[in-house]
Design a protein around this motif. Structure first.
Motif, PDB file in Angstrom:
ATOM      1  N   GLY A 423     -12.350 -37.699  -1.068  1.00 33.69           N
ATOM      2  CA  GLY A 423     -11.524 -38.545  -1.928  1.00 33.69           C
ATOM      3  C   GLY A 423     -11.371 -39.949  -1.384  1.00 33.69           C
ATOM      4  O   GLY A 423     -10.993 -40.857  -2.102  1.00 33.69           O
ATOM      5  N   HIS A 424     -11.669 -40.159  -0.078  1.00 32.20           N
ATOM      6  CA  HIS A 424     -11.594 -41.497   0.516  1.00 32.20           C
ATOM      7  C   HIS A 424     -12.966 -42.163   0.381  1.00 32.20           C
ATOM      8  O   HIS A 424     -13.956 -41.696   0.943  1.00 32.20           O
ATOM      9  CB  HIS A 424     -11.205 -41.404   2.004  1.00 32.20           C
ATOM     10  N   VAL A 549       2.572 -48.734 -10.196  1.00 33.25           N
ATOM     11  CA  VAL A 549       3.156 -48.425  -8.881  1.00 33.25           C
ATOM     12  C   VAL A 549       2.227 -49.027  -7.826  1.00 33.25           C
ATOM     13  O   VAL A 549       1.002 -48.909  -7.941  1.00 33.25           O
ATOM     14  CB  VAL A 549       3.243 -46.892  -8.688  1.00 33.25           C
ATOM     15  N   PHE A 550       2.802 -49.690  -6.807  1.00 36.18           N
ATOM     16  CA  PHE A 550       1.989 -50.269  -5.722  1.00 36.18           C
ATOM     17  C   PHE A 550       2.488 -49.762  -4.374  1.00 36.18           C
ATOM     18  O   PHE A 550       3.691 -49.514  -4.199  1.00 36.18           O
ATOM     19  CB  PHE A 550       2.061 -51.802  -5.751  1.00 36.18           C
ATOM     20  N   LEU A 551       1.546 -49.650  -3.458  1.00 36.91           N
ATOM     21  CA  LEU A 551       1.881 -49.199  -2.114  1.00 36.91           C
ATOM     22  C   LEU A 551       1.490 -50.318  -1.146  1.00 36.91           C
ATOM     23  O   LEU A 551       0.320 -50.734  -1.130  1.00 36.91           O
ATOM     24  CB  LEU A 551       1.042 -47.940  -1.828  1.00 36.91           C
ATOM     25  N   LEU A 552       2.461 -50.832  -0.382  1.00 36.11           N
ATOM     26  CA  LEU A 552       2.184 -51.911   0.574  1.00 36.11           C
ATOM     27  C   LEU A 552       2.373 -51.344   1.975  1.00 36.11           C
ATOM     28  O   LEU A 552       3.456 -50.887   2.334  1.00 36.11           O
ATOM     29  CB  LEU A 552       3.151 -53.086   0.333  1.00 36.11           C
ATOM     30  N   LYS A 553       1.277 -51.350   2.750  1.00 39.35           N
ATOM     31  CA  LYS A 553       1.300 -50.718   4.073  1.00 39.35           C
ATOM     32  C   LYS A 553       1.118 -51.801   5.147  1.00 39.35           C
ATOM     33  O   LYS A 553       0.121 -52.545   5.109  1.00 39.35           O
ATOM     34  CB  LYS A 553       0.155 -49.692   4.124  1.00 39.35           C
ATOM     35  N   THR A 554       2.088 -51.918   6.060  1.00 38.57           N
ATOM     36  CA  THR A 554       1.955 -52.846   7.201  1.00 38.57           C
ATOM     37  C   THR A 554       2.029 -52.005   8.477  1.00 38.57           C
ATOM     38  O   THR A 554       2.170 -50.787   8.419  1.00 38.57           O
ATOM     39  CB  THR A 554       3.103 -53.884   7.195  1.00 38.57           C
ATOM     40  N   GLN A 556       4.426 -51.890  10.556  1.00 41.13           N
ATOM     41  CA  GLN A 556       5.784 -51.365  10.758  1.00 41.13           C
ATOM     42  C   GLN A 556       6.300 -50.568   9.558  1.00 41.13           C
ATOM     43  O   GLN A 556       7.053 -49.612   9.723  1.00 41.13           O
ATOM     44  CB  GLN A 556       6.798 -52.512  11.005  1.00 41.13           C
ATOM     45  N   ASN A 557       5.953 -50.980   8.328  1.00 42.78           N
ATOM     46  CA  ASN A 557       6.584 -50.401   7.136  1.00 42.78           C
ATOM     47  C   ASN A 557       5.575 -49.908   6.112  1.00 42.78           C
ATOM     48  O   ASN A 557       4.436 -50.365   6.084  1.00 42.78           O
ATOM     49  CB  ASN A 557       7.443 -51.477   6.411  1.00 42.78           C
ATOM     50  N   VAL A 558       6.066 -48.990   5.265  1.00 45.82           N
ATOM     51  CA  VAL A 558       5.316 -48.602   4.064  1.00 45.82           C
ATOM     52  C   VAL A 558       6.267 -48.748   2.879  1.00 45.82           C
ATOM     53  O   VAL A 558       7.285 -48.064   2.800  1.00 45.82           O
ATOM     54  CB  VAL A 558       4.797 -47.149   4.149  1.00 45.82           C
ATOM     55  N   PHE A 559       5.954 -49.713   1.990  1.00 43.59           N
ATOM     56  CA  PHE A 559       6.797 -49.956   0.810  1.00 43.59           C
ATOM     57  C   PHE A 559       6.161 -49.296  -0.412  1.00 43.59           C
ATOM     58  O   PHE A 559       4.952 -49.413  -0.631  1.00 43.59           O
ATOM     59  CB  PHE A 559       6.911 -51.468   0.523  1.00 43.59           C
ATOM     60  N   LEU A 560       6.975 -48.608  -1.207  1.00 47.21           N
ATOM     61  CA  LEU A 560       6.537 -48.049  -2.471  1.00 47.21           C
ATOM     62  C   LEU A 560       7.230 -48.853  -3.574  1.00 47.21           C
ATOM     63  O   LEU A 560       8.435 -48.743  -3.763  1.00 47.21           O
ATOM     64  CB  LEU A 560       6.922 -46.566  -2.541  1.00 47.21           C
ATOM     65  N   TRP A 561       6.448 -49.712  -4.263  1.00 51.17           N
ATOM     66  CA  TRP A 561       7.021 -50.658  -5.235  1.00 51.17           C
ATOM     67  C   TRP A 561       6.850 -50.114  -6.640  1.00 51.17           C
ATOM     68  O   TRP A 561       5.744 -49.777  -7.057  1.00 51.17           O
ATOM     69  CB  TRP A 561       6.282 -51.998  -5.089  1.00 51.17           C
ATOM     70  N   ALA A 578       1.058 -42.023  -1.404  1.00 42.55           N
ATOM     71  CA  ALA A 578       1.647 -42.672  -0.216  1.00 42.55           C
ATOM     72  C   ALA A 578       1.630 -41.717   0.972  1.00 42.55           C
ATOM     73  O   ALA A 578       1.340 -42.114   2.112  1.00 42.55           O
ATOM     74  CB  ALA A 578       3.074 -43.123  -0.530  1.00 42.55           C
ATOM     75  N   ASP A 579       1.903 -40.425   0.710  1.00 44.25           N
ATOM     76  CA  ASP A 579       1.892 -39.434   1.801  1.00 44.25           C
ATOM     77  C   ASP A 579       0.487 -39.234   2.367  1.00 44.25           C
ATOM     78  O   ASP A 579       0.320 -38.923   3.544  1.00 44.25           O
ATOM     79  CB  ASP A 579       2.453 -38.092   1.301  1.00 44.25           C
ATOM     80  N   LEU A 580      -0.529 -39.412   1.521  1.00 42.21           N
ATOM     81  CA  LEU A 580      -1.911 -39.287   2.012  1.00 42.21           C
ATOM     82  C   LEU A 580      -2.280 -40.462   2.911  1.00 42.21           C
ATOM     83  O   LEU A 580      -3.040 -40.318   3.867  1.00 42.21           O
ATOM     84  CB  LEU A 580      -2.894 -39.274   0.829  1.00 42.21           C
ATOM     85  N   LEU A 581      -1.745 -41.652   2.587  1.00 38.79           N
ATOM     86  CA  LEU A 581      -2.141 -42.867   3.309  1.00 38.79           C
ATOM     87  C   LEU A 581      -1.363 -43.080   4.604  1.00 38.79           C
ATOM     88  O   LEU A 581      -1.837 -43.750   5.505  1.00 38.79           O
ATOM     89  CB  LEU A 581      -1.948 -44.086   2.393  1.00 38.79           C
ATOM     90  N   SER A 582      -0.155 -42.552   4.662  1.00 34.69           N
ATOM     91  CA  SER A 582       0.657 -42.822   5.854  1.00 34.69           C
ATOM     92  C   SER A 582       1.704 -41.735   6.051  1.00 34.69           C
ATOM     93  O   SER A 582       2.276 -41.219   5.070  1.00 34.69           O
ATOM     94  CB  SER A 582       1.349 -44.175   5.705  1.00 34.69           C
TER      95      SER A 582
END
Length: 806
Positions: A423-424, A549-554, A556-561, A578-582
């Protein structure tokens, strides 16, 4: 008063499914008897009404009116036919599409009504000829047969001078029809000519006529038949003419399309150019009439619902006037249609086409029937099996519960991908995905070729090469689908069960460290695991969209917008991705309540798409089928109208355009050149399409006998067993060469694989025993060859009759 009589006649015309045909005789419409359908006198004009159900078991009907102009018909008759067509159209509520047909240049749609071919007859009704002879056996004529897809037969002078080496000729003597095959004619032409001869026998002679076949160039093998031909045509002197090249098939399309506005405000016909391709639907105003000019190859007239009666009634004559003004040939095709009753061809010239009542917005709607009421429904995969058309429209071959294998191209070789990362997909890689599922307890395969936007040219080439290797490993059974990064088809999403993540660049190869991009932004689209994917976008505020829906991954943080326009189902899928990515805790951010850290990670606040949801509209376009062939020495595509499974020609490559996907169907006997050229032909077809098509539209290769439901669903009543038998006893059996002959004939019934067509070919009794194996002989006649020889003659004949051979 004559026209008033016509009005009364029209009242009796019923809109019943099927064909109705009239000829113009003494300026009146006279019905043509059904057994004469397909026969056209060159000196006459005809009106043809065809009513067909759009979907089987549906009340939705499509109505087409054609008027056919014979090459030798009078101007008066042509004018009367045009007037009657306009009146007939009015009586049927103005919804039919009208077509002007000229002898020898008929549209594919017109030819599709006469599957066994058109016959052009000399003379006309006005000069005393009749469609059905009083004595059907009192006939002596020679028919020149041309064509493989659409057959036309023209009455020519009964003389050897009419013959040539490349075509097929039928010498019709009433009780006997002799088919003479030119030495340079091909198998498909011979088969079509036999079907035409059978059609004449069954329809016009009540089945009471013999059909015999002579192979040109081997006439000495047919002495009895040649005696008959010579008695009619005289002794042959000199050589026969060389083959005449067939008329050029239509080019796949002409990209120079123009739309003209037509008005008669000043009492004169005014035609003004409005736009050139690609056209959009909003150019058409209901109060006006328009002419769409396809580079002079065809002219289409569109009548707005609110246009004046005068404008609507004179639409056909205006089109003819337009052709004259433009100096186009007089045989240019003309179609006239009303708003709401547009032909499929017309809609194909527009970038998008929206039917009245078609829903907009989230979730592709599907409807049963082409212009039925549209319900916003959640897609149920179980409906696919009950409704093949729906399966094709949704592009789903099954419920995605089959087996998935994934390989990555590494050093130009195939390397299996660890199932934990299925899937990746990385934009710097190329992948092959083999999907296996069962249908009727037989394994079926789909081979997806996913090519990353940033993969090297060598990797892309290796991907195609390895796909051929895999295809060969499974004996050519897989359906091959080229997947353009970012345009993954519905089924591809489903087989990864909500785990599909597309990374813009980099590689998934183990041990390779991808450069650190800092912040990463993913757009998540989908409402359940069958239709969800996450796509990486540039990590900038401008990439956001209020509908998703957007996922912002840094680091330090993972934002679910969550954008304001997204639904609860979309939010749930966002969490799952989001759980798959981080594994980090996710911070939920509502649009309009973003913390400063969110904007900092995106490089500052900026405008983004925030209008109400209006997903790109999916145009309701009819599927179209084209034959790809190089029989004329160059690669050409010819459209097949009102197509069925029988139009898929084993000798050719066929292109099926369903708008969102292009299928290339490879017949078992297609030559290598056609197969190679068809792919680049499909790419050119997309590039030159007048509606400015997306060049990234998926192109899927399907092989005869291995068609997936996403292909077969576009065909009405698909027969899965049509090609499942080896062709050995099929139509190939027609190629029996005759060495000696006596005029005592038998009919050998050859059934093709689907047993739908029974082809009767006359062979000679002296050869009958020679062409059957011992087992076939015993199976057919119920006794061994030796025992058969010992029987008295009357008993032998009795057994032959019972076997249907006498």
């Amino acid at each position: 008063s004559r026209m008033t009589e016509a009005q009364d006649e029209f009242k009796n015309i019923q809109r019943k499914p099927g064909l109705q045909i009239w000829t113009i005789s003494k300026m009146k419409m006279v019905p043509v008897p059904e057994q004469a359908y397909g026969n056209f006198f060159e000196g006459d004009c005809y009106i043809i009404l065809n009513v067909s159900n759009l979907v089987s078991n549906s009340a939705t009907q499509s109505t087409d009116i054609h008027y056919w102009i014979g090459n030798a018909s009078s101007q008066d008759e042509q004018g009367a036919a045009a007037v009657y067509v306009t009146q007939l159209d009015g009586c049927l509520g103005g919804s039919p599409v009208q077509y002007r047909e000229v002898q020898g240049c008929e549209s594919a749609k017109f030819k599709s009504y006469f599957k066994n071919g058109l016959i052009y007859k000399k003379g006309g009704v006005g000069s005393g000829f009749t469609h059905v002879e009083a004595n059907v056996y009192n006939i002596q004529r020679l028919l020149h047969v041309k064509g493989t897809k659409h057959v036309t037969a023209r009455e020519v002078e009964v003389s050897w001078s009419s013959f040539n080496l490349g075509d097929i000729f039928l010498l019709d003597l009433g009780k006997v029809i002799i088919q003479w095959n030119g030495p340079q004619s091909n198998r498909q032409e011979k088969l079509k000519a036999v079907l035409l001869a059978q059609d004449i026998r069954d329809r016009e002679r009540g089945g009471r006529a013999q059909i015999a076949v002579i192979e040109g160039g081997q006439e000495e093998a047919f002495p009895e038949l040649m005696k008959i031909m010579i008695s009619v045509l005289g002794q042959r002197t000199g050589h026969l003419k060389e083959p005449i090249s067939d008329d050029k098939p239509d080019q796949n399309q002409i990209s120079d399309v123009k739309l003209y506005h037509v008005s008669d405000a000043s009492g004169q016909l005014l035609v003004q150019e409005v736009a050139t391709s690609p056209l959009t639907q909003d150019l058409l105003s209901s109060t006006d009439c328009y002419i769409l000019d396809q580079g002079g190859s065809s002219v289409m007239v569109w009548k707005g619902k609110a246009a004046s009666d005068e404008e609507r009634h004179s639409a056909l004559s205006r089109a003819v006037g337009f052709i004259k003004a433009k100096n186009y040939p007089s045989n240019t095709k003309v179609e006239v249609m009303s708003e709401g009753g547009e032909s499929a061809m017309f809609k194909h010239f527009f970038k998008s086409w929206k039917e009245k009542g078609q829903a907009q917005g989230l979730g592709k709607t599907h409807s049963v029937g082409k212009i039925a009421k549209v319900d916003q429904v959640k897609f149920d995969v179980m409906e696919l099996h009950a409704q093949p058309k729906l399966a094709a429209q949704e592009r789903m071959v099954d419920d995605a519960s089959g087996h998935v294998q994934v390989w990555r191209i590494e050093n130009l070789e195939l390397k299996e991908v660890n199932p934990s990362t299925y899937g990746h997909f990385y934009g710097g890689d190329c992948y092959l995905v083999l999907y296996t599922y069962n249908r009727a307890n037989k394994p079926q395969y789909i081979l997806y070729m996913w090519q990353g936007r940033h993969a090297t040219q060598d990797e892309v080439t290796a991907c195609a090469y390895q796909a051929v290797n895999l295809d060969n490993k499974y004996n050519g059974a897989p359906t091959q689908v080229r997947v353009v990064m970012g345009k993954e088809p519905r089924h591809f999403l489903a087989i990864f069960k909500g785990r599909l993540i597309i990374f813009e660049g980099g590689t998934g190869r183990p041990g390779v460290v991808n450069p650190d991009p800092g912040a990463r932004l993913f757009q998540v689209r989908g409402t359940h695991e069958m239709n969800t994917k996450a796509t990486e976008l540039p990590a900038r505020a401008a990439s956001l969209n209020t509908n998703d829906v957007f996922l912002l991954k840094t680091h330090q943080n993972v934002f679910l917008w969550y954008g304001k326009g997204c639904s609860g189902d979309e939010r749930e899928m966002g969490k799952a991705v989001a759980d798959l990515l981080s594994e980090l805790d996710k911070q939920i951010v509502m649009e309009g309540q973003e913390p400063a850290a969110f904007w900092v990670a995106l490089g500052g606040k900026a405008p983004y798409a925030s209008d109400k949801r209006l997903e790109k509209e999916v145009a309701l376009h009819e599927p179209r089928l084209f034959e790809c062939s190089n029989q004329t020495g160059r690669f050409l595509m010819t459209e097949v109208a009102d197509f069925t499974q029988d139009d898929l020609d084993e000798d050719d490559v066929m292109l099926l355009d369903t708008w969102e996907e292009i299928f290339l169907w490879i017949g078992n006997s297609a030559n290598q050149y056609e197969t190679q050229e068809s792919y680049s032909g499909a790419v050119d077809y997309l590039k030159t399409h007048p509606a400015g098509r997306d060049p990234g539209t998926p192109i899927t290769t399907v092989k005869q006998g291995y068609e997936p439901p996403t292909f077969t669903g576009w065909f009405n009543a698909w027969d899965a067993h049509k090609w499942s038998v080896s062709p050995a006893g099929g139509s190939n059996a027609i190629n029996i060469t005759i060495k000696q002959a006596s005029f005592h004939t038998i009919e050998l019934v050859l059934k093709n694989q689907s047993s739908k067509y029974i082809l009767k070919v006359i062979i000679w009794s002296s050869l009958f025993q020679e062409y059957l194996t011992d087992a076939e002989f015993e199976n057919l006649l119920g006794c061994t060859r030796d025992n058969f020889q010992r029987l008295p003659k009357w008993r032998q004949n009795d057994l032959k009759k019972k076997a249907g051979l006498f």
